[in-house]
Enzyme design. Structure first.
Site, mmCIF file in Angstrom:
data_model
loop_
_atom_site.group_PDB
_atom_site.id
_atom_site.type_symbol
_atom_site.label_atom_id
_atom_site.label_comp_id
_atom_site.label_asym_id
_atom_site.label_seq_id
_atom_site.Cartn_x
_atom_site.Cartn_y
_atom_site.Cartn_z
ATOM 1 C CB CYS A 81 -0.892 -0.014 1.245
ATOM 2 S SG CYS A 81 -1.931 1.443 1.400
ATOM 3 C CB CYS A 205 -5.353 4.151 -4.763
ATOM 4 S SG CYS A 205 -4.559 2.542 -4.874
HETATM 5 N N1 API Z 1 -6.179 -2.287 -2.086
HETATM 6 C C1 API Z 1 -4.826 -2.547 -2.583
HETATM 7 C C2 API Z 1 -3.779 -2.279 -1.484
HETATM 8 C C3 API Z 1 -3.811 -0.866 -1.030
HETATM 9 C C4 API Z 1 -3.473 0.061 -2.134
HETATM 10 C C5 API Z 1 -3.674 1.535 -1.839
HETATM 11 N N2 API Z 1 -4.376 1.861 -0.610
HETATM 12 C C6 API Z 1 -2.375 2.273 -1.924
HETATM 13 O O1 API Z 1 -2.252 3.366 -1.355
HETATM 14 O O2 API Z 1 -1.468 1.760 -2.614
HETATM 15 C C7 API Z 1 -4.721 -4.000 -2.984
HETATM 16 O O3 API Z 1 -5.398 -4.835 -2.411
HETATM 17 O O4 API Z 1 -3.920 -4.276 -3.872
#
Ligand code: API
Length: 269
Positions: A81, A205
């Site tokens: 993340c 994200c």
């Molecule tokens: N939900 C994403 C992980 C968190 C990604 C996001 N919150 C970031 O800031 O990179 C996944 O399961 O691949």
């Protein structure tokens, strides 16, 4: 909530947000955390019955690095993340585990990062392959990302269309995150993301805007991209190593703020 009642001791936590992507953070240097208890993670991330967050992060000791970041999506699944990592660096600095620069371990390998009160700069892993054409692409930036360019992202049905792509047979069984991207200028994007494991649109994200920036940058031959998200502004820079055919020195920069702290009380008050 069942897991909360069964906990043996109060659990101090801190709430952080990085451009609106929000996380529960726990200092695993000081607290014992039940890493296998995914019901607890889901309960703590629940926006009605728990603290409420897109994900939960524990920083803990590991040989060879300043700390290890264990990241859980709200549904208990684990991934890398980007925004969470930036918040973990700010939290590690707040806890006194690091100075301004750090080297830490995440599920996708080692990362460097630099902390300042205004922003955290996070070095992403080496990224090699972008697949796709026209308006739809895929790239793995530590977590999997579908990138779809659309003419107008503000009114786009992100949850409806994001869910379709996330659960498409093409991406089964792991699924993918889905980013809808509008070009706003020669080095500017507006990105909205449907996140796997949150199963909703998040306000930003980090690995997603990185994916969007690399796809856009490769097409337009720019290696610095400013990205607007509903939760705030992020910046991605990178170098293209033509010899190795990989993106290197990929840096994600943006704010990471502590919002509040609390304690998860033992048993049922
Ligand atoms: N939900 C994403 C992980 C968190 C990604 C996001 N919150 C970031 O800031 O990179 C996944 O399961 O691949």
């Amino acid at each position: 909530m069942f897991s909360l009642i069964l906990m043996k001791q109060d659990l101090p936590f801190y709430k952080y947000q990085g451009t609106g992507n929000d996380f529960v953070l726990i200092d695993g240097f000081r607290e014992a955390f039940p890493y296998e208890d995914l019901e607890l993670v889901q309960a703590l991330c629940d926006r009605r019955m728990g603290i409420g967050a897109d994900g939960l992060i524990v920083i803990r000791p590991v040989a060879g690095y300043d700390f290890e970041m264990v990241y859980y999506n709200a549904d208990g699944s684990q991934s890398m993340c980007g925004n969470g990592a930036r918040c973990a660096v700010a939290f590690a600095h707040f806890c006194g585990h690091i100075q301004e620069s750090t080297s830490f371990l995440a599920i996708d390998g080692p990362h460097e990062a630099h902390y300042s009160p205004e922003a955290v700069r996070l070095k992403m892993g080496e990224i090699s392959t972008i697949t796709g054409a026209d308006s739809d692409f895929f790239v793995h930036t530590g977590s999997p990302h579908h990138v779809c360019f659309v003419p107008e992202v503000a009114s786009f049905p992100v949850v409806e269309k994001g869910r379709e792509i996330r659960y498409a047979d093409h991406y089964a069984p792991a699924g993918t995150n889905v980013n809808f991207v509008q070009e706003m200028g020669p080095d500017r994007l507006f990105v909205r993301t449907y996140e796997r494991g949150v199963e909703d649109e998040t306000l930003s994200c980090g690995t997603g805007v990185t994916a969007a920036a690399l796809v856009f940058g490769q097409q337009k031959a720019v290696n610095q991209v400013h990205i607007h998200t509903k939760g705030g502004n992020l910046h991605v820079s990178y170098d293209w190593d033509a010899e190795r055919g990989t993106f290197r020195e990929v840096w994600l920069t943006g704010p990471a703020h502590q919002v509040f702290r609390g304690e998860i009380k033992r048993g049922k008050d």
